[in-house]
Design an enzyme around this catalytic site. Structure first.
Site, PDB file in Angstrom:
ATOM      1  N   GLU A 141     -20.000  14.696  -8.001  1.00 63.50           N
ATOM      2  CA  GLU A 141     -19.289  14.962  -9.094  1.00 63.50           C
ATOM      3  C   GLU A 141     -18.231  13.680  -9.331  1.00 63.50           C
ATOM      4  O   GLU A 141     -18.259  13.427 -10.496  1.00 63.50           O
ATOM      5  CB  GLU A 141     -18.087  16.053  -8.835  1.00 63.50           C
ATOM      6  CG  GLU A 141     -17.120  16.432  -9.951  1.00 63.50           C
ATOM      7  CD  GLU A 141     -15.937  17.454  -9.596  1.00 63.50           C
ATOM      8  OE1 GLU A 141     -15.176  17.794 -10.366  1.00 63.50           O
ATOM      9  OE2 GLU A 141     -16.106  17.861  -8.183  1.00 63.50           O
ATOM     10  N   HIS A 196     -14.018  16.812 -15.000  1.00 61.05           N
ATOM     11  CA  HIS A 196     -14.764  17.527 -13.735  1.00 61.05           C
ATOM     12  C   HIS A 196     -15.764  18.063 -14.032  1.00 61.05           C
ATOM     13  O   HIS A 196     -16.400  18.167 -15.106  1.00 61.05           O
ATOM     14  CB  HIS A 196     -13.807  18.324 -13.081  1.00 61.05           C
ATOM     15  CG  HIS A 196     -12.297  17.844 -12.810  1.00 61.05           C
ATOM     16  ND1 HIS A 196     -12.329  17.657 -11.184  1.00 61.05           N
ATOM     17  CD2 HIS A 196     -11.139  17.621 -13.157  1.00 61.05           C
ATOM     18  CE1 HIS A 196     -10.879  17.079 -11.042  1.00 61.05           C
ATOM     19  NE2 HIS A 196     -10.546  17.041 -12.211  1.00 61.05           N
ATOM     20  N   GLU A 278     -14.240  21.419 -17.187  1.00 65.87           N
ATOM     21  CA  GLU A 278     -15.301  21.585 -16.050  1.00 65.87           C
ATOM     22  C   GLU A 278     -16.720  21.460 -17.025  1.00 65.87           C
ATOM     23  O   GLU A 278     -16.929  22.342 -17.943  1.00 65.87           O
ATOM     24  CB  GLU A 278     -15.024  22.814 -15.579  1.00 65.87           C
ATOM     25  CG  GLU A 278     -14.036  22.926 -14.488  1.00 65.87           C
ATOM     26  CD  GLU A 278     -14.001  21.964 -13.201  1.00 65.87           C
ATOM     27  OE1 GLU A 278     -15.128  21.515 -12.975  1.00 65.87           O
ATOM     28  OE2 GLU A 278     -13.130  22.037 -12.602  1.00 65.87           O
TER      29      GLU A 278
END
Length: 314
Positions: A141, A196, A278
């Site tokens: 990530e 993210h 996200e």
């Protein structure tokens, strides 16, 4: 008449059959040619040939060339109907400050002591930072977030914004979530975004934007930024969906693509409009295929950029 040899016979001379029209046409051609040359030198105000360039070099002003300049396509580097170069105004965000927070750090796993220490996030305490998640194939990530952050920085700087990253791959670990918030606060950012990618169950797909709740507890007070942050989040959600063609999360936010939280230090400690995004679920193979695609990451950055631009110009 000269002697041409035994195999040639002298050709008798023929009378010319040119009439008055032919003679007049022959006289007219040089005049037309001379007029065209004069036009090329002084009369073609929209041209871009050597004569027009010479006029410009000599200090004479020339009219701007057509958007369909020789060898070029309409809209490619030329002013569009809205007056923006290439469709984007390079000064539209002049004077604006944007802070981009690439989630996690690829070196965090090498520094467990540092990232596991507790820090005050206003409402309670949490770890300084975490390692983040990864795809099943091992794409981290932190690598994803830094790549997208750099792409986003380029797009916003092209609009004239001043862009600051909380880190740029130049730190061995961190920074802590408290410092990430502080960087945006000290910069007096007009907008801040933390990037993210999620790590959820297989079959959970899509993106969502995390908004700060109206928190007033301990050292946290987000009441002043909760409203503007929601506006920022909605604009980013809309821009991201358009640019990437991906759907909002099917497991968080009830299909809205929005989620409100009060447990994130990066939001609780912010005094400027800020949201998290996200971008997808790294543990789902279909989402992972998108997140590991450079072309898709560019679209993701473009969507975030358009959302931020919409918010700052709103």
């Amino acid at each position: 008449m000269s002697y041409l040899g035994p195999e040639f016979e002298p050709v008798p001379q023929r009378r010319s059959r040119r009439g008055p029209f032919t003679v007049a046409l022959a006289a007219l051609v040089p005049a037309v040619l001379a007029g065209w040359l004069v036009y090329e030198v002084v009369g073609d105000s929209g041209g871009s040939g050597p004569s027009a360039q010479a006029a410009g070099a000599s200090g004479h002003s020339t009219a701007p060339s057509s958007p369909r300049a020789k060898g070029g396509a309409e809209g490619a580097g030329s002013p569009s109907a809205s007056g923006r170069t290439g469709g984007k105004d390079p000064d539209s965000l002049r004077g604006k400050v944007v802070v981009i927070d690439p989630g996690h750090n690829q070196g965090n796993f090498k520094h467990p002591t540092e990232i596991n220490r507790r820090v005050d996030i206003g409402t309670n305490s949490k770890e300084c930072d975490t390692t983040g998640t990864a795809t099943n194939a091992g794409y981290p990530e932190a690598r994803f977030t830094l790549d997208v952050s750099r792409r986003l920085r380029t797009l916003l700087e092209e609009r004239g914004a001043t862009v600051k990253l909380t880190h740029d791959g130049d730190r061995p670990w961190g920074p802590c979530v408290t410092e990430r918030a502080e960087i945006g606060n000290k910069a007096h950012a007009d907008a801040a975004l933390s990037i993210h990618a999620d790590g959820s169950a297989v079959g959970n797909r899509g993106f969502h934007v995390i908004l700060p709740d109206a928190v007033h507890s301990g050292t946290a007070d987000t009441r002043a930024i909760a409203g503007p942050s929601r506006d920022l989040g909605v604009d980013i959600k809309d821009g991201f969906a358009r640019a990437t063609g991906t759907a909002p999360s099917n497991y968080i936010g009830g299909g809205t693509g929005l989620d409100v939280r009060k447990d994130l230090g990066g939001l609780n400690l912010s005094t400027v409009p800020k949201v998290f995004i996200e971008c997808g679920n790294m543990r789902d193979s279909k989402d992972a295929a998108l997140l590991t695609s450079a072309a898709w990451r560019q679209k993701a950055a473009e969507g975030m950029s358009e959302g931020i631009v919409s918010f700052l110009r709103g």
